[in-house]
Design a protein around this motif. Structure first.
Motif, PDB file in Angstrom:
ATOM      1  N   LYS A  35      13.289  -0.711  -5.595  1.00  0.00           N
ATOM      2  CA  LYS A  35      12.270  -0.389  -4.590  1.00  0.00           C
ATOM      3  C   LYS A  35      11.213   0.476  -5.244  1.00  0.00           C
ATOM      4  CE  LYS A  35      12.358   0.406   0.116  1.00  0.00           C
ATOM      5  NZ  LYS A  35      12.781   1.186   1.291  1.00  0.00           N
ATOM      6  N   ILE A  36      10.003   0.333  -4.775  1.00  0.00           N
ATOM      7  CA  ILE A  36       8.905   1.055  -5.406  1.00  0.00           C
ATOM      8  C   ILE A  36       8.008   1.687  -4.348  1.00  0.00           C
ATOM      9  CG2 ILE A  36       6.731   0.691  -6.669  1.00  0.00           C
ATOM     10  CD1 ILE A  36       8.237  -1.264  -8.450  1.00  0.00           C
ATOM     11  N   ALA A  37       7.662   2.950  -4.580  1.00  0.00           N
ATOM     12  CA  ALA A  37       6.644   3.590  -3.756  1.00  0.00           C
ATOM     13  C   ALA A  37       5.467   3.907  -4.664  1.00  0.00           C
ATOM     14  CB  ALA A  37       7.188   4.862  -3.123  1.00  0.00           C
ATOM     15  N   ILE A  38       4.272   3.744  -4.157  1.00  0.00           N
ATOM     16  CA  ILE A  38       3.097   4.044  -4.971  1.00  0.00           C
ATOM     17  C   ILE A  38       2.307   5.177  -4.336  1.00  0.00           C
ATOM     18  CG2 ILE A  38       0.956   3.144  -5.956  1.00  0.00           C
ATOM     19  CD1 ILE A  38       2.215   0.416  -6.065  1.00  0.00           C
ATOM     20  N   LEU A  39       2.032   6.199  -5.138  1.00  0.00           N
ATOM     21  CA  LEU A  39       1.216   7.324  -4.690  1.00  0.00           C
ATOM     22  C   LEU A  39      -0.160   7.184  -5.311  1.00  0.00           C
ATOM     23  CD1 LEU A  39       3.275  10.631  -5.139  1.00  0.00           C
ATOM     24  CD2 LEU A  39       2.305   9.770  -3.010  1.00  0.00           C
ATOM     25  N   ASP A  40      -1.166   7.516  -4.542  1.00  0.00           N
ATOM     26  CA  ASP A  40      -2.511   7.535  -5.100  1.00  0.00           C
ATOM     27  C   ASP A  40      -3.265   8.675  -4.438  1.00  0.00           C
ATOM     28  OD1 ASP A  40      -4.672   6.658  -6.623  1.00  0.00           O
ATOM     29  OD2 ASP A  40      -5.458   5.501  -4.930  1.00  0.00           O
ATOM     30  N   HIS A  41      -3.816   9.566  -5.249  1.00  0.00           N
ATOM     31  CA  HIS A  41      -4.501  10.739  -4.708  1.00  0.00           C
ATOM     32  C   HIS A  41      -3.691  11.431  -3.616  1.00  0.00           C
ATOM     33  CE1 HIS A  41      -7.933   8.596  -6.603  1.00  0.00           C
ATOM     34  NE2 HIS A  41      -8.189   9.830  -6.983  1.00  0.00           N
ATOM     35  N   GLY A  42      -2.402  11.553  -3.842  1.00  0.00           N
ATOM     36  CA  GLY A  42      -1.563  12.295  -2.906  1.00  0.00           C
ATOM     37  C   GLY A  42      -1.158  11.540  -1.659  1.00  0.00           C
ATOM     38  N   LYS A  43      -1.568  10.268  -1.560  1.00  0.00           N
ATOM     39  CA  LYS A  43      -1.186   9.487  -0.384  1.00  0.00           C
ATOM     40  C   LYS A  43      -0.276   8.334  -0.785  1.00  0.00           C
ATOM     41  CE  LYS A  43      -5.117  10.341   2.643  1.00  0.00           C
ATOM     42  NZ  LYS A  43      -6.260  10.758   1.780  1.00  0.00           N
ATOM     43  N   LEU A  44       0.681   8.038   0.108  1.00  0.00           N
ATOM     44  CA  LEU A  44       1.586   6.927  -0.142  1.00  0.00           C
ATOM     45  C   LEU A  44       0.871   5.642   0.250  1.00  0.00           C
ATOM     46  CD1 LEU A  44       4.597   6.858  -1.007  1.00  0.00           C
ATOM     47  CD2 LEU A  44       5.135   6.457   1.391  1.00  0.00           C
ATOM     48  N   ILE A  45       0.673   4.730  -0.714  1.00  0.00           N
ATOM     49  CA  ILE A  45      -0.057   3.511  -0.360  1.00  0.00           C
ATOM     50  C   ILE A  45       0.834   2.275  -0.409  1.00  0.00           C
ATOM     51  CG2 ILE A  45      -2.342   4.360  -0.981  1.00  0.00           C
ATOM     52  CD1 ILE A  45      -2.023   2.906  -3.636  1.00  0.00           C
ATOM     53  N   ALA A  46       2.066   2.424  -0.846  1.00  0.00           N
ATOM     54  CA  ALA A  46       2.990   1.300  -0.785  1.00  0.00           C
ATOM     55  C   ALA A  46       4.400   1.849  -0.841  1.00  0.00           C
ATOM     56  CB  ALA A  46       2.772   0.348  -1.962  1.00  0.00           C
TER      57      ALA A  46
END
Ligand SMILES: Nc1ncnc2c1ncn2[C@@H]1O[C@H](COP(=O)(O)OP(=O)(O)O)[C@@H](O)[C@H]1O
Ligand SMILES: [Mg+2]
Lengths: 306, 254
Positions: free
Chosen positions: A204-215
């Motif tokens: 499973k993968i979570a993606i963070l971008d600029h402090g926000k969870l985007i996936a």
């Protein structure tokens, strides 16, 4: 309902006016291999530091094996083994001494020494175990750091970019070792900016971008978000006329090289080859390309990760 | 619940650390004391009698020993914790299930051990200069322990707040050292003009050294009970401050 290994609930962290994390919320199932991705500065290490009690969140809370990291910090820390991103070591001691000290901090006595020896063995540190840490290479120090995170047999193992800047050989060893740990029943949280690494290891993968969870989804479903693959053809004759149906699929022409974009479910390579054959278009070479996380990552974050 | 073994491990790591560099942490301070003794005692011993029957060398020895005890207690914690902060290896302690109180106790005890070890070694050197005739060993040890405790605790505080070595050095050179020198280690504050006597009485290190000297000689500038109370109160104050700082996480867990 079983409790998750890690539950991140609405975490925010501000450094002055910088929002390093905002309202991050997800959980990691027990026994899973979880990847946390994101470009540099996305907030991955900050999140791990909050989990480990090295930093305090501005808002929200994190539970590790059902223990709030602030209120039940002792239990939470016992359940967690963290391999920090920075290569830290104590220049006064040897690897074995560092491991024994760390084991002592967790309240474990000489009964734990056999486990320490096993860790040294499994991480191939046996020969260097009694040398001062200063004499060890960067890769060796990285292995000691990993062993240190495991001295107290934590249920959840967190590795913050363990393969950043290590050579290919050590990366292979570390992949193998984390797979073994996962096989032994540990929950693994891995942050990395090597996407092929996450693709190869994580369920499973979570993606963070600029402090926000985007996936936040399974690796499989994340990959299927981008339903196209590519077919590169090298034609024998640049003037040959492609059938119209195929021409519509082309995304680039470079001389005799044509690239077609196929939809994974709708377009079959077999049909395309038949159509080319029927139109008497012959080619000298053919290559397919399945896009990986890289493309998905770029389409989600708008950034190239290299 | 208390993580006794964890606390003990941290304590022994700290002791182990300074013993590994004993030349720097034990031998050097003892040589410093020896030099002071040679210079001051040989120049002044003929001329001054501080208390009735107490010559200058005899007066000087406990002052020098205690000054060295507390300076080393401070140096131990400030340099060890700050070095861990700089090297980043402080994370190992921070990741472990150790409470702030346990960390505080472990470091403070290590500082006391360092102070007392330096004190004992210094004393053994001084035996060449004076006849060791200790008035009350318990009073002496009480002040040695609590004095090292206070300075060890201050060492932790300065290491937590410091961002660079300069900050530690500044605290050491502009606070600890002047207070130690102006605490009556080299002279009886009774020999000072009235105003400076009053100023000296505001210096908590004065009571540590005066009380320690009482344990040694049985005479002092100030009533020993009063010194004991003041030094204890100061220990409680500084410890509380350190614990609150650790609890708030200032610059360690931010
Ligand atoms: N101690 C700190 N003080 C101020 N800003 C920080 C601190 N630590 C991290 N940051 C900032 O928070 C953001 C996230 O950093 P980090 O969690 O290290 O990202 P990542 O691990 O994903 O590369 C970055 O913009 C970084 O500069
Ligand atoms: Mg990071």
């Amino acid at each position: 309902m079983t409790i998750p290994a890690v539950k991140v609930s609405d975490i925010s962290k501000n450094y002055g006016s910088l929002k390093a994390l905002s309202h991050v919320d997800f959980s990691i199932d027990k026994g899973s291999f979880f990847g946390l991705l994101g470009p540099n500065g996305a907030g991955k290490s900050t999140l791990i530091n909050i989990m480990a009690g090295l930093t305090h969140a501005s808002d929200g809370n994190i539970d590790v094996m059902g223990n709030d990291v602030r209120r039940k910090w002792r239990k939470a820390r016992n359940a967690l083994g963290v391999v920090p991103q920075e290569l830290a070591y104590d220049p006064f001691f040897s690897a074995r001494q560092m491991l024994r000290l760390q084991s002592g901090y967790f309240g474990l006595g000489s009964g734990n020494y056999p486990w320490i020896d096993e860790l040294l063995e499994r991480l191939d540190l046996g020969g260097k175990a009694d040398e001062n840490m200063m004499k060890l290479s960067g890769g060796m120090k990285r292995r000691v750091l990993i062993a240190q995170a495991l001295v107290h047999k934590p249920s959840v193992v967190v590795l913050d970019e363990p393969t950043a800047g290590v050579d290919v050989q050590l990366r292979k060893v570390l992949w193998e070792f984390t797979r073994e740990l996962h096989g032994d029943g540990h929950t693994i949280l891995l942050t990395t900016h090597y996407l092929e690494e996450a693709e190869a290891l994580c369920e499973k993968i979570a993606i963070l971008d600029h402090g926000k969870l985007i996936a936040n989804e399974t690796t499989k479903s994340l990959l299927s978000r981008y339903p196209y693959s590519y077919l590169h053809l090298e034609l024998k004759d640049s003037s040959s006329a492609l059938p119209e149906k195929i021409r519509d699929m082309a995304v680039s022409f470079k001389g005799r090289n044509v690239t077609l974009r196929l939809h994974r479910e709708k377009d079959r390579i077999g049909n395309i080859l038949e159509a080319l054959y029927a139109a008497k278009v012959s080619f000298s070479d053919l290559r397919t390309e399945v896009p990986g996380l890289e493309e998905i990552f770029i389409s989600l974050t708008g950034e190239n990760n290299d | 619940m208390i993580n006794l073994r964890g606390m003990y491990t941290l304590f022994s790591k700290e002791v182990w650390r300074f013993l590994k560099v004993a030349i720097q942490t034990i031998v050097t301070p003892v040589i410093t004391i020896l030099l002071y003794l040679l210079v001051f005692a040989s120049v002044l011993s003929e001329h001054v009698e501080i208390y009735d029957g107490v010559g200058y060398t005899l007066f000087l020895v406990p002052g020098l020993v205690m000054m060295s005890v507390i300076q080393n207690a401070f140096a131990n914690n400030s340099s060890s914790l700050f070095q861990s902060k700089l090297n980043g290896n402080i994370v190992f302690m921070l990741l472990a299930p150790l409470s702030n109180l346990e960390v505080f106790i472990a470091y403070t005890c290590a500082a006391i051990v360092r102070g007392v070890l330096v004190g004992i070694s210094a004393f053994l050197i001084c035996v060449f200069f004076i006849t060791p005739d200790i008035y009350n060993i318990w009073i002496l040890l009480f002040f040695a322990f609590i004095g090292s405790g206070v300075l060890g605790s201050l060492g932790l505080l300065s290491a937590i707040w410091a961002d660079k070595w300069d900050h530690i050095a500044a605290f050491q050179n502009f606070v600890v050292l002047p207070l130690a020198f102006l605490s009556g280690s080299f002279y009886s504050i009774k020999s000072l003009p009235g105003f400076w006597q009053k100023v000296s009485m505001l210096n908590p290190l004065f009571y540590m050294i005066d009380g320690f000297r009482y344990g040694f000689l049985g005479v002092s500038d100030h009533a020993v009970m009063v010194s004991a109370v003041i030094v204890s109160a100061f220990f409680i104050l500084v410890s509380t401050l350190t614990l609150v700082t650790l609890q708030k996480g200032c610059k360690l867990r931010y």
